[in-house]
Structures are given as C-alpha cells and as structure tokens.
Design a protein around this motif. Sequence first.
Motif, PDB file in Angstrom:
ATOM      1  N   ILE A   1       0.840  -1.203   0.000  1.00  0.00           N
ATOM      2  CA  ILE A   1       0.000   0.000   0.000  1.00  0.00           C
ATOM      3  C   ILE A   1       0.871   1.247   0.000  1.00  0.00           C
ATOM      4  O   ILE A   1       0.725   2.122  -0.856  1.00  0.00           O
ATOM      5  CB  ILE A   1      -0.980  -0.010   1.190  1.00  0.00           C
ATOM      6  N   ASN A   2       1.779   1.334   0.956  1.00  0.00           N
ATOM      7  CA  ASN A   2       2.636   2.529   1.039  1.00  0.00           C
ATOM      8  C   ASN A   2       4.076   2.182   1.390  1.00  0.00           C
ATOM      9  O   ASN A   2       4.807   3.022   1.905  1.00  0.00           O
ATOM     10  CB  ASN A   2       2.065   3.534   2.051  1.00  0.00           C
ATOM     11  N   ASP A   3       4.494   0.953   1.088  1.00  0.00           N
ATOM     12  CA  ASP A   3       5.827   0.494   1.485  1.00  0.00           C
ATOM     13  C   ASP A   3       6.847   0.714   0.366  1.00  0.00           C
ATOM     14  O   ASP A   3       7.674  -0.160   0.082  1.00  0.00           O
ATOM     15  CB  ASP A   3       5.797  -0.973   1.917  1.00  0.00           C
ATOM     16  N   ASN A   4       6.783   1.893  -0.258  1.00  0.00           N
ATOM     17  CA  ASN A   4       7.813   2.220  -1.246  1.00  0.00           C
ATOM     18  C   ASN A   4       8.145   3.703  -1.181  1.00  0.00           C
ATOM     19  O   ASN A   4       7.344   4.525  -0.726  1.00  0.00           O
ATOM     20  CB  ASN A   4       7.396   1.795  -2.658  1.00  0.00           C
ATOM     21  N   LYS A   5       9.328   4.027  -1.636  1.00  0.00           N
ATOM     22  CA  LYS A   5       9.866   5.383  -1.487  1.00  0.00           C
ATOM     23  C   LYS A   5       9.017   6.419  -2.200  1.00  0.00           C
ATOM     24  O   LYS A   5       8.772   7.511  -1.664  1.00  0.00           O
ATOM     25  CB  LYS A   5      11.303   5.420  -2.019  1.00  0.00           C
ATOM     26  N   SER A   6       8.583   6.119  -3.398  1.00  0.00           N
ATOM     27  CA  SER A   6       7.838   7.097  -4.176  1.00  0.00           C
ATOM     28  C   SER A   6       6.568   7.526  -3.460  1.00  0.00           C
ATOM     29  O   SER A   6       6.272   8.723  -3.344  1.00  0.00           O
ATOM     30  CB  SER A   6       7.499   6.528  -5.557  1.00  0.00           C
ATOM     31  N   VAL A   7       5.797   6.557  -2.959  1.00  0.00           N
ATOM     32  CA  VAL A   7       4.548   6.871  -2.261  1.00  0.00           C
ATOM     33  C   VAL A   7       4.826   7.690  -1.010  1.00  0.00           C
ATOM     34  O   VAL A   7       4.164   8.703  -0.743  1.00  0.00           O
ATOM     35  CB  VAL A   7       3.785   5.580  -1.912  1.00  0.00           C
ATOM     36  N   GLN A   8       5.826   7.276  -0.226  1.00  0.00           N
ATOM     37  CA  GLN A   8       6.120   7.985   1.008  1.00  0.00           C
ATOM     38  C   GLN A   8       6.620   9.406   0.742  1.00  0.00           C
ATOM     39  O   GLN A   8       6.286  10.344   1.475  1.00  0.00           O
ATOM     40  CB  GLN A   8       7.149   7.211   1.836  1.00  0.00           C
ATOM     41  N   LYS A   9       7.409   9.573  -0.300  1.00  0.00           N
ATOM     42  CA  LYS A   9       7.926  10.900  -0.619  1.00  0.00           C
ATOM     43  C   LYS A   9       6.790  11.832  -1.037  1.00  0.00           C
ATOM     44  O   LYS A   9       6.692  12.975  -0.549  1.00  0.00           O
ATOM     45  CB  LYS A   9       8.968  10.796  -1.733  1.00  0.00           C
ATOM     46  N   ILE A  10       5.921  11.355  -1.902  1.00  0.00           N
ATOM     47  CA  ILE A  10       4.781  12.177  -2.340  1.00  0.00           C
ATOM     48  C   ILE A  10       3.866  12.476  -1.161  1.00  0.00           C
ATOM     49  O   ILE A  10       3.344  13.595  -1.025  1.00  0.00           O
ATOM     50  CB  ILE A  10       4.017  11.469  -3.472  1.00  0.00           C
ATOM     51  N   LEU A  11       3.673  11.491  -0.282  1.00  0.00           N
ATOM     52  CA  LEU A  11       2.824  11.706   0.890  1.00  0.00           C
ATOM     53  C   LEU A  11       3.356  12.840   1.759  1.00  0.00           C
ATOM     54  O   LEU A  11       2.619  13.759   2.138  1.00  0.00           O
ATOM     55  CB  LEU A  11       2.707  10.416   1.709  1.00  0.00           C
TER      56      LEU A  11
ATOM     57  N   ARG B   1      15.248   0.492   5.728  1.00  0.00           N
ATOM     58  CA  ARG B   1      15.864   0.858   4.447  1.00  0.00           C
ATOM     59  C   ARG B   1      15.022   1.905   3.726  1.00  0.00           C
ATOM     60  O   ARG B   1      15.559   2.848   3.122  1.00  0.00           O
ATOM     61  CB  ARG B   1      16.034  -0.392   3.573  1.00  0.00           C
ATOM     62  N   LEU B   2      13.701   1.763   3.799  1.00  0.00           N
ATOM     63  CA  LEU B   2      12.807   2.717   3.153  1.00  0.00           C
ATOM     64  C   LEU B   2      12.998   4.124   3.715  1.00  0.00           C
ATOM     65  O   LEU B   2      13.133   5.106   2.956  1.00  0.00           O
ATOM     66  CB  LEU B   2      11.358   2.264   3.339  1.00  0.00           C
TER      67      LEU B   2
ATOM     68  N   SER C   1      17.612  10.462   2.227  1.00  0.00           N
ATOM     69  CA  SER C   1      18.560  10.900   1.194  1.00  0.00           C
ATOM     70  C   SER C   1      17.916  11.812   0.154  1.00  0.00           C
ATOM     71  O   SER C   1      18.619  12.419  -0.653  1.00  0.00           O
ATOM     72  CB  SER C   1      19.173   9.680   0.502  1.00  0.00           C
ATOM     73  N   GLU C   2      16.575  11.917   0.182  1.00  0.00           N
ATOM     74  CA  GLU C   2      15.890  12.686  -0.854  1.00  0.00           C
ATOM     75  C   GLU C   2      14.974  13.774  -0.312  1.00  0.00           C
ATOM     76  O   GLU C   2      14.428  14.556  -1.096  1.00  0.00           O
ATOM     77  CB  GLU C   2      15.075  11.742  -1.750  1.00  0.00           C
ATOM     78  N   LEU C   3      14.781  13.837   0.999  1.00  0.00           N
ATOM     79  CA  LEU C   3      13.888  14.824   1.588  1.00  0.00           C
ATOM     80  C   LEU C   3      14.600  15.592   2.690  1.00  0.00           C
ATOM     81  O   LEU C   3      15.482  15.048   3.356  1.00  0.00           O
ATOM     82  CB  LEU C   3      12.648  14.138   2.193  1.00  0.00           C
ATOM     83  N   PRO C   4      14.199  16.850   2.938  1.00  0.00           N
ATOM     84  CA  PRO C   4      14.714  17.541   4.117  1.00  0.00           C
ATOM     85  C   PRO C   4      14.235  16.831   5.379  1.00  0.00           C
ATOM     86  O   PRO C   4      13.189  16.176   5.379  1.00  0.00           O
ATOM     87  CB  PRO C   4      14.112  18.948   3.994  1.00  0.00           C
ATOM     88  N   GLY C   5      14.992  16.965   6.443  1.00  0.00           N
ATOM     89  CA  GLY C   5      14.706  16.220   7.657  1.00  0.00           C
ATOM     90  C   GLY C   5      13.305  16.417   8.197  1.00  0.00           C
ATOM     91  O   GLY C   5      12.699  15.485   8.739  1.00  0.00           O
TER      92      GLY C   5
ATOM     93  N   PRO D   1      16.970   4.515  10.714  1.00  0.00           N
ATOM     94  CA  PRO D   1      16.999   4.256   9.274  1.00  0.00           C
ATOM     95  C   PRO D   1      18.322   3.608   8.848  1.00  0.00           C
ATOM     96  O   PRO D   1      19.372   3.841   9.443  1.00  0.00           O
ATOM     97  CB  PRO D   1      16.871   5.660   8.666  1.00  0.00           C
ATOM     98  N   LEU D   2      18.253   2.790   7.814  1.00  0.00           N
ATOM     99  CA  LEU D   2      19.432   2.220   7.182  1.00  0.00           C
ATOM    100  C   LEU D   2      19.715   3.019   5.924  1.00  0.00           C
ATOM    101  O   LEU D   2      18.856   3.154   5.050  1.00  0.00           O
ATOM    102  CB  LEU D   2      19.218   0.755   6.829  1.00  0.00           C
ATOM    103  N   GLN D   3      20.898   3.597   5.830  1.00  0.00           N
ATOM    104  CA  GLN D   3      21.239   4.433   4.683  1.00  0.00           C
ATOM    105  C   GLN D   3      21.493   3.557   3.451  1.00  0.00           C
ATOM    106  O   GLN D   3      21.890   2.397   3.565  1.00  0.00           O
ATOM    107  CB  GLN D   3      22.506   5.249   4.995  1.00  0.00           C
TER     108      GLN D   3
END
Length: 340
Positions: A256-266, A301-302, A308-312, A333-335
Amino acid sequence: MNLLYPTASDWQTELRQCIEDPAELLELLELPATLLEGALAANRDFALRVPRPWLSRIRKGDPNDPLLRQILPLGDELLQVPGFNTDPLAEADANHTSGLIHKYTDRVLLILSGACAINCRYCFRRHFPYADNQLGPRQWQAVLDYLHQHNQVSEVIFSGGDPLATPDNRLQRMLSDLGEVPHLQRVRIHSRLPVVIPQRVTDTLISALTSSRLQPVLVLHVNHPQEIDADVIKACVRLKQAGITLLNQAVLLRDINDNKSVQKILSETLFSCGVLPYYLFVLDAVAGAAHFDVDDRQAQRLVGELQSELPGYLVPRLAREIPGRPSKTLLLPLQPGQVD
C-alpha cells in the motif's frame, strides 16, 4: 444520481450513509464477485464501515487500489498467525479507569468514542472493549479526579474510535473541564475524520477546539497521498489558519505505502497543506492484520532512502510501540548501501 456519492451533505449525514454491506461495496466499485465470500467471512469478525467521500477516491474495478486495500475485508484476516493477538499494545494493563489509558508518564489517553467513520482493517483497537470504556457523567468525573491527582500529566490525548465522532458541544464542555486542571498544557486529538469525511471540519468544531486555554494539536492519520483530495486540503488549511498544530502519523502497510515514491509524495503533499509528517509506525501485531506486515529491516531501508531525498522535517520518525516501555521505540533508518 451518482450512487457512489449521491449528495453533498453534513458530516452526521455522511456517517449515517456509510457503506456497511460488503456486497454493496463490491457493486459500487465494480469489483469481482469472487471477493465476496472472504469479505463476508471477515466482516463477521470486524465489520466493514466506510464513508462515501472516501469511496469517491477509490479507482473502480481495481482490487489493488491502495485505499480499497485499507478497508476491504479479506479472508486473510481469519488466519491465526503466531505473535498476533487481540491486545498488541497491552492497553488493558494501563486502563486505570473507564475511558482512560495511562501508559506514559506525562500524558494520558481518553477514549471519547467507540465510533469510527471508517474501519481500517489493520486497526490495533479492532478488538478493544469499547462498551467497558464509555465516558458518561460519572466516568467523566472519575477521569477529572484522576487527572487532578496526577500532576505529572501535562497533555491529554483524545482518541477512540474517533474522538471527532463526538458532538461539538460535548467536545467544548470536556475541554472546558480539562482547562480547569492547572497542570494540563495541551490537548492532542487523534482523528481520521477530517480525512475520510472532510465536512467534519466546521466553524463550530474549530471554535470548540480553540475554546479552552489548552494548546490544541490535531494528529491526522493519512497513509497514502491518494487520500488527500481538494476537500481534505481545504479542511487542513482551515484548521491551520485557526492556529491548530497539524501532524500526521501513518502506518506502514505492505503493498500500500511500502515504497519510497509513495512515502515521498505523501510527505510533500501533507506539508503543502500545512501538515507535518510525525510518525511512520510499523504494524502493531493485532490479530487479523498480519497480511499488512512489513519487515523492520525493509522499513528501515525505506526511511533511509527518504532521508537521502527529503529535508529532515519531511521525514517521519519510524517507530514501534512496545508494551511496557516508557516511550515509543524509534527504529534507526538504514542508509543506502549500509550493511544490515
């Protein structure tokens, strides 16, 4: 007439018009009849309940729609999975008086209502004894007495069910009473209603939430950016303009939301309408929800990828609630490239 979402109306009407029949849900969303047997079986254990404004955001004919997956009863819920139980957070041990749960030193949680506008299939309180935790006048006085006797408590959390299923005049009376407890500083409201029925955000609600001396914080529950439509954005903007702090907590859900793209857009969508990402919880091990579980390492990991792609300030804290601990347990988090 649009049978999916027939009329614009007030929030109480929307509550009364919630879909509770799995067969009707499948028909409205043009879903295969093969889903009905499992839906009916799971519905007997934990009833379907979904408001029409939420249904209007679901793609018809798609059994894998991320909003549908959160509310559709499935036969998987009936599987007995080791480690999953009816009280995963051991709330019974902290249920000191009717409607009051005191797990953490400086804050208590009040069960204002057993009602929800939507029954999320992963809900950690899907087996909670709401009938034993009603807040009638006598129980409410016991809550106030408890709070007066525990001066280390600075924050009260309204929870449920959904606390915003409570009428505005009752909310205002409760906040007035709590404002008389001298050591209280804040009231935090955990609610899904402004998301699933954004009509709930009215002038009277805002007036009630801002009526006492207590600083109001509203914690929404949004798991996927598809949940946020124009009406939800308007509701959030109104709350923010009234001076109410808005946070979001989400649950990490498999497929449902276990991927980077969805979480970033959210995170970015939430922040654009004045809501700060707060927590991303790994699944509480409640019986009936094991099929939503995501491995802790995958979750770490997510969130490392998000860092690595969003401000804190747009990266929610990954956390698990472990019974008996004095606070939420943060999962580091795991980098990218980091060895497990």
